[in-house]
Design a protein around this motif. Structure first.
Motif, PDB file in Angstrom:
ATOM      1  N   LEU A   1       7.344  -4.240   2.213  1.00  0.00           N
ATOM      2  CA  LEU A   1       6.208  -4.242   3.149  1.00  0.00           C
ATOM      3  C   LEU A   1       6.420  -4.016   4.351  1.00  0.00           C
ATOM      4  N   ALA A   2       7.618  -4.226   5.353  1.00  0.00           N
ATOM      5  CA  ALA A   2       7.888  -3.823   6.289  1.00  0.00           C
ATOM      6  C   ALA A   2       8.033  -2.287   6.470  1.00  0.00           C
TER       7      ALA A   2
ATOM      8  N   CYS B   1      -6.142   2.344   9.866  1.00  0.00           N
ATOM      9  CA  CYS B   1      -5.041   2.595   8.873  1.00  0.00           C
ATOM     10  C   CYS B   1      -3.741   1.935   9.783  1.00  0.00           C
TER      11      CYS B   1
ATOM     12  N   LEU C   1       0.477  -5.865   7.919  1.00  0.00           N
ATOM     13  CA  LEU C   1       1.614  -6.085   6.936  1.00  0.00           C
ATOM     14  C   LEU C   1       2.831  -6.787   7.303  1.00  0.00           C
ATOM     15  N   LEU C   2       3.177  -6.713   8.707  1.00  0.00           N
ATOM     16  CA  LEU C   2       4.202  -7.249   9.404  1.00  0.00           C
ATOM     17  C   LEU C   2       4.166  -8.822   9.227  1.00  0.00           C
TER      18      LEU C   2
ATOM     19  N   SER D   1       4.756  -0.697   6.173  1.00  0.00           N
ATOM     20  CA  SER D   1       4.175  -0.465   7.766  1.00  0.00           C
ATOM     21  C   SER D   1       4.943   0.313   8.599  1.00  0.00           C
TER      22      SER D   1
ATOM     23  N   VAL E   1      -2.868  -0.398   2.456  1.00  0.00           N
ATOM     24  CA  VAL E   1      -3.132   0.467   3.515  1.00  0.00           C
ATOM     25  C   VAL E   1      -4.178   1.556   3.150  1.00  0.00           C
TER      26      VAL E   1
ATOM     27  N   GLN F   1       2.960   3.834  10.400  1.00  0.00           N
ATOM     28  CA  GLN F   1       3.280   3.926  11.795  1.00  0.00           C
ATOM     29  C   GLN F   1       3.858   5.338  12.078  1.00  0.00           C
TER      30      GLN F   1
ATOM     31  N   GLY G   1       2.378  -2.066  -0.354  1.00  0.00           N
ATOM     32  CA  GLY G   1       1.896  -2.020   1.078  1.00  0.00           C
ATOM     33  C   GLY G   1       1.161  -0.637   1.354  1.00  0.00           C
TER      34      GLY G   1
ATOM     35  N   CYS H   1      -4.005  -2.116   9.810  1.00  0.00           N
ATOM     36  CA  CYS H   1      -3.604  -2.694   8.409  1.00  0.00           C
ATOM     37  C   CYS H   1      -2.129  -2.591   8.235  1.00  0.00           C
ATOM     38  N   ALA H   2      -1.653  -1.456   8.747  1.00  0.00           N
ATOM     39  CA  ALA H   2      -0.091  -1.618   8.696  1.00  0.00           C
ATOM     40  C   ALA H   2       0.763  -2.490   9.517  1.00  0.00           C
ATOM     41  N   ILE H   3       0.140  -2.740  10.700  1.00  0.00           N
ATOM     42  CA  ILE H   3       0.782  -3.715  11.631  1.00  0.00           C
ATOM     43  C   ILE H   3       0.212  -5.085  10.844  1.00  0.00           C
TER      44      ILE H   3
END
Length: 827
Positions: free
Chosen positions: A377-378, A354, A361-362, A381, A334, A385, A330, A357-359
């Motif tokens: 992956l969470a 960025c 991944l959820l 993310s 990102v 954040q 993950g 992209c992280a959101i």
């Protein structure tokens, strides 16, 4: 009928049998160890029964203690391994010295014959040694053989490939050597005939243990060829990075499929090393690219690394390892997207990109991936954040702390916009225009993702804080006009109080969301008060609004312990601002500030017994101390403030649960009187002490009426001492006759009163003061008499007194006891 022994006897018998079994087992284990060692060394012999022939000995009889045996400091296998390793190292050094130093003394045929013969012998001998069970010796000889293959490669370069590039030749040689060592390791692990294995004494018929080091050495060497070829070919950094990742992929495949533990360990270490180097290289290329195309090429490499990590997590059985691989995947995704955004969009949009992209991944929570992969992956993310929130901290901290600089120069003039008012003394953080968007996005993610979890309340609290921060910095980012910024922050305070009131409905004790909303309201109100210091009308208007706002919120019982003191605090600041606006001196403003303690006393009397009483009284006391500080430079006004404070404290003491506060009221009244006397330049100590003595004696008299058993020292001691002691000290240096005369008369009256009512404290204190005053008055005459007498007369009188006392010592003791008893009978 069977006669069973008693339990204690049966337990003793069982313990004896168990000890005998343990001794027998120890003997058998020693015998087994000796047999295994004998089979491994190839010197198996029939053990004799004599002493020292074998470790076999008859088991000791039950109850007999085994004699102590000498234990060697090093085991036989350990000594064997040291000797073998040392021999292999020495042979390897000798071969290196021969190759580098004595090589030129032989011809081409001699060189090939020597090295070839040595290499073939060293690699072939382990097969014979393994069949004989000499595995350690085989390992040492085979290690020498593998070292000789490296020397063969070097010699081949010096003879046949002298013109070849060193790096390129090393790449080819490492590939060939890795293949040869892998084949050699597999060949040495081939199964042996069953009969031969049985004759050799193997533990399991049909298989013999192979060599340990060739396969791990081959795997470690296999990580080098691709990288060396890329360096030799002069390829660019993108190609080198791709080679690193490809090598890591190969090592990962070996680690997943290999059975021997050493091979897996070497493959894992090599794959991790190459993978980390490749990821760092790709990240550096991506975030330092000058155009989107170059950044995209590096991002593709990061995406490949992410795919490799996910593949590892897919096949690794351990949940923690799979979770870590997904986390790395993950972060790689990102990082690649962020590098492309950095080269394609303005700087302030990099962090939001960025974060997006992280959101994204959820979304894996709705995919059929393994649970550890989804969790990893969470976590990736969440990590991104958190970094985005940390990036926003400088702007939020500046918005909160920047207005405090206005306290050094209040009412210096209204700025054009709220940013100039907030960041007048602090630098503006770079790329901060998208901070509200980032904070709001993270808050929304927390609300949505945490609503169905066991930590939904904690997620709601964090989301509330982030949402408040987003709204707080929004006027600063938008550069709203100054008045509009004040209104916006005031709206934030009102909204936080309303949210706290809504969340706290029906709660006996405030919940974490309620407390968080209250804290945010208080913090915002303080910042708003500082921000309003730029303008006089804004200061008064904001403080008045905050006082009313928190006062209205204080009508709710659950919020009153927090909002009522805040309202009083803002009212105190408002009183100071009004006094400064009217041009009053600080000592006159103190009278206006005293209105706040008066209101606090009234509120505390109406909320007595609730949780708001103590905070309200504390806020009122703080305001009273501020009033004293403002009036301290003007003694007459300070006396007035102390008197008014005493009145308010006495009013508080009227409540049954606040009776002890009456002592503070009395102290304030007394201080007020003393300050007033000092303002009138009164230096006589009686003016300061008599106002204390009179009330103290009255209180003591009332105390003894209620409790006749109370001691006179408790009732009258402090009150009499407050006046008699300072007056006595003053009379001792007084050259006039009036003070000693009045003090002597007062002491005589006190002494007579003590004798009349048989009270110990007045009798002792009055009599002592009267004696000292009399001594003080007679001191000049005594000095004259002493001066007129010869010097030997005082000494003679002292000696005579001692003789008389010695002669009548017993009688004097009896009289002293009678005096003590007489005083003891007094009250």
């Amino acid at each position: 009928m069977t006669n069973l022994p008693p339990p204690a006897e049966e337990l003793r018998l069982l313990d004896a049998e168990l000890r005998q079994l343990d001794l027998r087992r120890a003997v058998l284990l020693r015998r087994r160890e000796w047999l295994v060692h004998t089979l491994r060394t190839g010197a198996a012999r029939q053990p004799g029964r004599g002493a020292g022939a074998t470790p076999w000995s008859d088991p000791p009889r039950a109850g007999a203690a085994a004699g102590p045996a000498l234990r060697p400091e090093a085991s036989a296998p350990g000594v064997q391994n040291v000797l073998l390793v040392l021999g292999g190292v020495l042979l390897t050094v000798a071969a290196i010295a021969f190759t580098l130093v004595s090589w030129g003394h032989l011809g081409i045929g001699g060189r090939a014959l020597v090295l070839g013969a040595l290499t073939v012998a060293a690699l072939g001998a382990p097969a014979v040694l393994l069949r004989r069970g000499l595995r350690s010796t085989a390992e040492a000889v085979s290690a020498l053989g593998t070292a000789l293959t490296v020397l063969d490669a070097y010699a081949l370069h010096e003879v046949a490939f002298t013109g070849a590039d060193g790096v390129g030749y090393t790449a080819a040689a490492s590939a060939v050597l890795a293949g040869l060592w892998a084949a050699y390791g597999l060949l040495m692990a081939a199964p042996a005939p069953a009969g031969e294995a049985a004759r050799d004494g193997s533990a399991a018929a049909g298989a013999r243990p192979g060599l340990r080091h060739p396969l791990p050495l081959a795997v470690a060497t296999a990580h080098l060829p691709l990288l060396l070829w890329a360096l030799a070919a002069g390829t660019g950094p993108h190609t080198v990075t791709a080679v690193l990742l490809a090598t890591a992929a190969g090592g990962t495949a070996v680690a997943l499929r290999a059975v021997p533990v050493p091979v897996r360990v070497v493959a894992v270490v090599g794959a991790l090393g190459m993978g980390v180097a490749g990821v760092l290289s790709a990240g550096w290329l991506c975030w330092n690219a000058s155009d989107p195309g170059t950044a995209a090429r590096a991002a593709v490499l990061l995406a490949g690394a992410a795919g490799l990590a996910l593949a590892v997590g897919r096949f690794v059985p351990h949940a923690d390892a799979a979770r870590g691989a997904a986390l790395a995947a993950g972060l790689c995704l990102v990082a690649g997207a962020g590098g492309v955004l950095r080269a394609a969009v303005p700087g302030e949009w990099i962090v939001p990109g960025c974060l997006a992209c992280a959101i994204a991944l959820l979304a894996v929570h709705r995919t059929p991936l393994r649970r550890p992969l989804r969790q990893g992956l969470a976590l990736a993310s969440a990590a991104v954040q958190c970094v985005a929130v940390l990036w926003a901290v400088p702007l939020v901290a500046g918005t909160l702390l920047g207005p405090a600089a206005r306290s050094a120069r209040p009412w210096s003039g209204r700025p054009e916009n709220v940013r100039d008012a907030v960041f007048s003394a602090l630098p503006w953080p770079p790329y901060a225009s998208t901070v509200p968007l980032v904070l709001a996005a993270v808050a929304a993610v927390l609300l949505v993702a945490g609503r169905n979890t066991v930590r939904h309340r904690a997620a709601a609290v964090v989301a509330l804080v982030l949402g408040w921060a987003a709204v707080l910095v929004l006027p600063v980012v938008l550069q709203l006009p100054y008045v509009a910024g004040l209104v916006a922050q005031g709206t934030v305070v009102a909204a936080a109080l309303a949210l706290a009131g809504w969340a706290g409905r029906g709660e006996q004790r405030p919940s974490p969301p309620t407390l968080t909303a209250l804290l945010l309201a208080l913090v915002t109100s303080v910042g708003l008060a500082f921000l309003a210091l730029a303008s006089e009308p804004a200061t008064i208007g904001v403080l008045a609004s905050l006082t009313v706002l928190f006062g209205v919120a204080g009508r709710r019982p659950g919020l009153a312990p927090f909002t009522a003191p805040a309202a009083l605090g803002h009212a105190t600041a408002l009183a100071c601002a009004v006094g400064a606006s009217a041009g009053w001196q600080p000592q006159h403003t103190a009278l206006l500030v005293l209105v706040v303690p008066a209101v606090a006393v009234l509120l505390a009397s109406r909320t007595g017994g609730s949780g708001a009483a103590v905070p309200v009284e504390a806020a009122g006391a703080a305001a009273g101390l501020l009033a004293l500080a403002l009036a301290v430079t003007d003694p007459p006004m300070l006396a007035v403030v102390l008197s008014l404070g005493g009145v308010l404290t006495a009013a508080t003491a009227l409540r049954p649960e606040r009776r002890p506060v009456g002592w503070a009221a009395a102290a304030l009244f007394l201080l007020a009187a003393w300050v007033r006397l000092a303002a009138w330049d009164v230096t006589a100590p009686e003016a300061y002490t008599l106002p204390v003595t009179g009330p103290a004696l009255v209180v003591g008299y009332l105390r003894r009426r209620r409790d006749p058993a109370a001691s006179s020292w408790t009732a009258y001691g402090a009150g009499l001492a407050v006046t008699l002691v300072p007056s006595l000290l003053a009379a001792w240096d007084d050259r006039h006759w009036l003070r000693p005369l009045l003090l002597g008369v007062a002491a005589l009256v006190v002494t007579l009163a003590g004798a009349r009512h048989r009270l110990q404290a007045p009798l002792v204190l009055g009599g002592g003061a009267l004696a000292l005053v009399t001594l003080h008055e007679l001191a000049p005459y005594l000095a004259q008499v002493v001066g007129a007498l010869p010097r030997w007369v005082p000494l003679a009188l002292a000696g005579l007194l001692l003789l008389v006392l010695g002669a009548t010592y017993e009688q004097r003791l009896r009289e002293a006891r009678r005096l003590r008893d007489a005083l003891g009978r007094l009250r």
